[in-house]
Design an enzyme around this catalytic site. Structure first.
Site, short mmCIF file in Angstrom:
data_model
loop_
_atom_site.label_atom_id
_atom_site.label_comp_id
_atom_site.label_asym_id
_atom_site.label_seq_id
_atom_site.Cartn_x
_atom_site.Cartn_y
_atom_site.Cartn_z
N CYS A 78 0.71 -1.29 0.03
CA CYS A 78 -0.12 0.02 0.17
C CYS A 78 0.50 1.22 0.05
O CYS A 78 1.54 1.87 1.12
CB CYS A 78 -0.86 -0.13 1.54
SG CYS A 78 -1.87 1.60 1.68
N CYS A 97 -0.13 3.65 2.79
CA CYS A 97 0.49 3.21 4.19
C CYS A 97 2.01 3.69 4.73
O CYS A 97 2.31 4.09 5.39
CB CYS A 97 0.09 1.92 4.31
SG CYS A 97 -1.11 1.06 3.96
#
Length: 139
Positions: A64, A67
């Protein structure tokens, strides 16, 4: 100044990795071995109970992009709010049961735990100042 950022690595004997530096390093590198120390807990709940100060848990995945950006912001939060809040990270690919338990549907999701219970949730990429403003009323 020591930054406390818990990178949760649960297994049969749950180990939590505590970076000693805000540097971004590959976990398998020799530099990572020098920067990280492990603290073991039986499970996630024991970790929540262990800390007196609130615990901000970042539910993330290694693939991600947002993230990864959020990790840098959380290092800033952890260093500037040292003594007020601890920051932990849980890889939802490795521990999907924790993501399910806490209804994590989008990444990154940060949940602030106080007294072992979730008290506030933030979804999506946020800057350090936004995170601090969001969690301040709960500290």
């Amino acid at each position: 100044m020591r930054v406390i950022l818990l990178l949760v690595a649960l297994s049969q004997a749950a180990a939590f990795i505590l970076p000693r530096s805000p540097l971004s390093v590959h976990r398998g590198s020799p530099l990572a071995a020098a920067l990280y120390a492990k603290t073991k807990f039986k499970n996630f709940e024991e970790m929540l109970e262990k800390f007196e100060e609130p615990l901000l848990v970042d539910f993330y995945a290694t693939w991600c992009g947002p993230c990864q950006l959020m990790s840098k912001e959380l290092v800033t939060v952890g260093s500037t709010m040292s003594g007020q809040v601890k920051v932990a990270k849980v890889d939802t690919d490795k521990y999907p049961n924790l993501g399910d338990k806490y209804d994590v549907e989008g990444l990154p999701t940060c949940i602030l735990f106080k007294g072992g219970k979730p008290v506030h949730r933030m979804i999506g990429l946020l800057k350090a100042d936004q995170i601090k403003a969001e969690i301040a009323p709960f500290l």
